[in-house]
Design a protein around this motif. Structure first.
Motif, mmCIF file in Angstrom:
data_model
loop_
_atom_site.group_PDB
_atom_site.id
_atom_site.type_symbol
_atom_site.label_atom_id
_atom_site.label_comp_id
_atom_site.label_asym_id
_atom_site.label_seq_id
_atom_site.Cartn_x
_atom_site.Cartn_y
_atom_site.Cartn_z
ATOM 1 N N ALA A 14 -26.315 -41.358 19.719
ATOM 2 C CA ALA A 14 -27.107 -41.617 18.551
ATOM 3 C C ALA A 14 -26.263 -40.749 17.403
ATOM 4 C CB ALA A 14 -28.252 -41.093 18.709
ATOM 5 N N VAL A 15 -26.251 -41.316 16.397
ATOM 6 C CA VAL A 15 -25.703 -40.465 15.140
ATOM 7 C C VAL A 15 -26.722 -40.348 14.040
ATOM 8 C CG1 VAL A 15 -23.818 -40.255 13.843
ATOM 9 C CG2 VAL A 15 -23.192 -40.843 15.824
ATOM 10 N N ALA A 16 -27.199 -39.208 13.501
ATOM 11 C CA ALA A 16 -28.152 -39.180 12.443
ATOM 12 C C ALA A 16 -27.203 -38.817 11.123
ATOM 13 C CB ALA A 16 -29.036 -38.349 12.645
ATOM 14 N N ALA A 17 -27.301 -39.799 9.992
ATOM 15 C CA ALA A 17 -26.467 -39.462 8.993
ATOM 16 C C ALA A 17 -27.395 -40.133 7.825
ATOM 17 C CB ALA A 17 -25.177 -39.974 8.799
ATOM 18 N N GLY A 18 -27.102 -39.713 6.585
ATOM 19 C CA GLY A 18 -28.106 -40.367 5.290
ATOM 20 C C GLY A 18 -29.606 -40.870 5.609
ATOM 21 N N GLY A 19 -30.128 -39.897 6.264
ATOM 22 C CA GLY A 19 -31.607 -40.305 6.483
ATOM 23 C C GLY A 19 -31.881 -41.265 7.298
ATOM 24 N N ILE A 46 -34.169 -45.371 24.285
ATOM 25 C CA ILE A 46 -34.444 -45.473 22.816
ATOM 26 C C ILE A 46 -35.583 -44.529 22.154
ATOM 27 C CG2 ILE A 46 -35.029 -46.990 20.772
ATOM 28 C CD1 ILE A 46 -33.463 -49.277 22.137
ATOM 29 N N ASP A 47 -36.767 -44.547 22.910
ATOM 30 C CA ASP A 47 -37.770 -43.638 22.375
ATOM 31 C C ASP A 47 -37.057 -42.239 22.551
ATOM 32 O OD1 ASP A 47 -39.868 -45.114 21.945
ATOM 33 O OD2 ASP A 47 -40.745 -45.379 23.991
ATOM 34 N N ALA A 48 -36.321 -41.652 23.712
ATOM 35 C CA ALA A 48 -35.964 -40.505 23.880
ATOM 36 C C ALA A 48 -34.991 -40.001 22.817
ATOM 37 C CB ALA A 48 -35.474 -40.318 25.307
ATOM 38 N N LEU A 49 -34.208 -40.863 22.430
ATOM 39 C CA LEU A 49 -33.131 -40.544 21.443
ATOM 40 C C LEU A 49 -33.555 -40.573 20.060
ATOM 41 C CD1 LEU A 49 -30.282 -42.823 22.826
ATOM 42 C CD2 LEU A 49 -29.973 -40.497 22.428
ATOM 43 N N LYS A 51 -36.813 -39.711 19.509
ATOM 44 C CA LYS A 51 -37.676 -38.174 19.580
ATOM 45 C C LYS A 51 -36.522 -37.032 19.180
ATOM 46 C CE LYS A 51 -40.751 -35.483 22.160
ATOM 47 N NZ LYS A 51 -41.416 -35.388 23.222
ATOM 48 N N GLU A 52 -35.424 -37.263 19.931
ATOM 49 C CA GLU A 52 -34.453 -36.206 19.846
ATOM 50 C C GLU A 52 -33.826 -36.229 18.416
ATOM 51 O OE1 GLU A 52 -30.345 -34.864 22.032
ATOM 52 O OE2 GLU A 52 -31.578 -36.279 23.182
ATOM 53 N N ALA A 53 -33.852 -37.223 17.644
ATOM 54 C CA ALA A 53 -33.335 -37.247 16.364
ATOM 55 C C ALA A 53 -34.416 -36.847 15.292
ATOM 56 C CB ALA A 53 -32.722 -38.649 16.205
ATOM 57 N N GLY A 54 -35.679 -36.752 15.661
ATOM 58 C CA GLY A 54 -36.771 -36.505 14.964
ATOM 59 C C GLY A 54 -37.551 -37.704 14.311
ATOM 60 N N THR A 55 -37.561 -38.697 14.872
ATOM 61 C CA THR A 55 -38.211 -39.425 14.523
ATOM 62 C C THR A 55 -38.898 -40.496 15.642
ATOM 63 O OG1 THR A 55 -38.308 -41.762 12.922
ATOM 64 C CG2 THR A 55 -36.272 -41.623 14.374
ATOM 65 N N ASP A 56 -39.623 -41.816 15.367
ATOM 66 C CA ASP A 56 -40.236 -42.598 16.471
ATOM 67 C C ASP A 56 -40.030 -44.120 16.081
ATOM 68 O OD1 ASP A 56 -42.415 -43.106 14.629
ATOM 69 O OD2 ASP A 56 -43.470 -41.456 15.404
ATOM 70 N N ARG A 57 -40.833 -44.877 16.799
ATOM 71 C CA ARG A 57 -40.684 -46.234 16.813
ATOM 72 C C ARG A 57 -41.134 -46.803 15.368
ATOM 73 N NH1 ARG A 57 -44.064 -48.044 21.958
ATOM 74 N NH2 ARG A 57 -43.362 -46.314 23.178
ATOM 75 N N LEU A 104 -25.667 -55.715 34.549
ATOM 76 C CA LEU A 104 -26.680 -55.432 33.596
ATOM 77 C C LEU A 104 -27.436 -56.407 32.837
ATOM 78 C CD1 LEU A 104 -24.394 -52.810 31.524
ATOM 79 C CD2 LEU A 104 -26.438 -52.152 32.788
ATOM 80 N N ARG A 105 -28.682 -56.617 32.607
ATOM 81 C CA ARG A 105 -29.336 -57.454 32.437
ATOM 82 C C ARG A 105 -29.918 -57.661 30.830
ATOM 83 N NH1 ARG A 105 -32.095 -59.976 36.706
ATOM 84 N NH2 ARG A 105 -32.765 -61.591 35.214
ATOM 85 N N VAL A 106 -29.771 -56.344 30.130
ATOM 86 C CA VAL A 106 -29.863 -56.220 28.593
ATOM 87 C C VAL A 106 -29.221 -55.010 28.191
ATOM 88 C CG1 VAL A 106 -32.124 -54.850 29.357
ATOM 89 C CG2 VAL A 106 -31.917 -55.995 26.857
ATOM 90 N N GLU A 107 -29.022 -54.997 26.790
ATOM 91 C CA GLU A 107 -28.426 -53.780 26.085
ATOM 92 C C GLU A 107 -28.994 -53.951 24.742
ATOM 93 O OE1 GLU A 107 -24.380 -51.954 24.513
ATOM 94 O OE2 GLU A 107 -24.175 -53.389 26.254
ATOM 95 N N MET A 108 -29.556 -52.740 24.055
ATOM 96 C CA MET A 108 -29.925 -52.713 22.838
ATOM 97 C C MET A 108 -29.393 -51.537 21.942
ATOM 98 S SD MET A 108 -34.133 -53.286 23.307
ATOM 99 C CE MET A 108 -34.605 -54.461 24.641
ATOM 100 N N THR A 109 -29.231 -52.076 20.564
ATOM 101 C CA THR A 109 -29.024 -51.037 19.855
ATOM 102 C C THR A 109 -30.082 -50.810 18.780
ATOM 103 O OG1 THR A 109 -27.890 -52.571 18.094
ATOM 104 C CG2 THR A 109 -26.516 -51.519 19.811
ATOM 105 N N ALA A 110 -30.133 -49.488 18.182
ATOM 106 C CA ALA A 110 -31.298 -49.633 17.090
ATOM 107 C C ALA A 110 -30.764 -48.789 16.021
ATOM 108 C CB ALA A 110 -32.503 -49.120 17.819
ATOM 109 N N VAL A 111 -31.554 -48.919 14.901
ATOM 110 C CA VAL A 111 -31.329 -48.076 13.525
ATOM 111 C C VAL A 111 -32.705 -47.808 13.244
ATOM 112 C CG1 VAL A 111 -30.559 -47.938 11.255
ATOM 113 C CG2 VAL A 111 -29.126 -49.182 12.994
ATOM 114 N N ALA A 112 -33.002 -46.450 12.798
ATOM 115 C CA ALA A 112 -34.330 -46.190 12.519
ATOM 116 C C ALA A 112 -34.174 -44.954 11.097
ATOM 117 C CB ALA A 112 -35.081 -45.269 13.541
#
Length: 121
Positions: A14-19, A46-49, A51-57, A104-112
């Motif tokens: 994960a990479v946090a930048a620009g909010g 995804i939940d763990a990442l 949280k680590e970055a300081g946000t949630d779903r 692998l049956r599924v892969e996901m990316t996310a932006v929050a």
């Protein structure tokens, strides 16, 4: 400022930048599990990442789902729909795509948005 999480030689998880935080493609650790378990594992990562970055779903802006077998769409959605914050659903795309490992049956990316950027409308 840029913050990188779980940095490896090829990429950061994960990479946090620009909010915002951008989460790299997440896959299940148990490659022998079925679509339900693999989806649960990916969403937990995804939940763990988040949280680590300081946000949630509630801060999710977008989720991209990659399925090697589009026939898994409904089953994956049954897990995803139970996980997502129904008051704050992100934009989402789901495509059929060949993944790096045939087990692998599924892969996901996310932006929050980071938590300090979330403002109710």
């Amino acid at each position: 400022m840029i913050r990188r999480y779980r940095v490896g030689s090829r990429m950061s998880q994960a990479v946090a930048a620009g909010g915002m935080v951008h989460i790299a493609g997440q896959v299940a650790d148990d490659r022998e599990a079925g679509i339900v378990s693999q989806t649960q594992q990916v969403l937990a990562k995804i939940d763990a990442l988040l949280k680590e970055a300081g946000t949630d779903r509630s801060g999710l802006i977008a989720v991209n789902v990659f399925l090697p077998h589009i026939t898994d769409f409904d089953t994956m959605n049954s897990v995803y729909d139970a996980w997502i914050d129904p008051a704050n659903p992100p934009a989402r795309a789901c495509v059929e795509a060949r993944l790096a490992d045939p087990d692998l049956r599924v892969e996901m990316t996310a932006v929050a948005l980071l938590q300090n950027e979330i403002r109710p409308v």
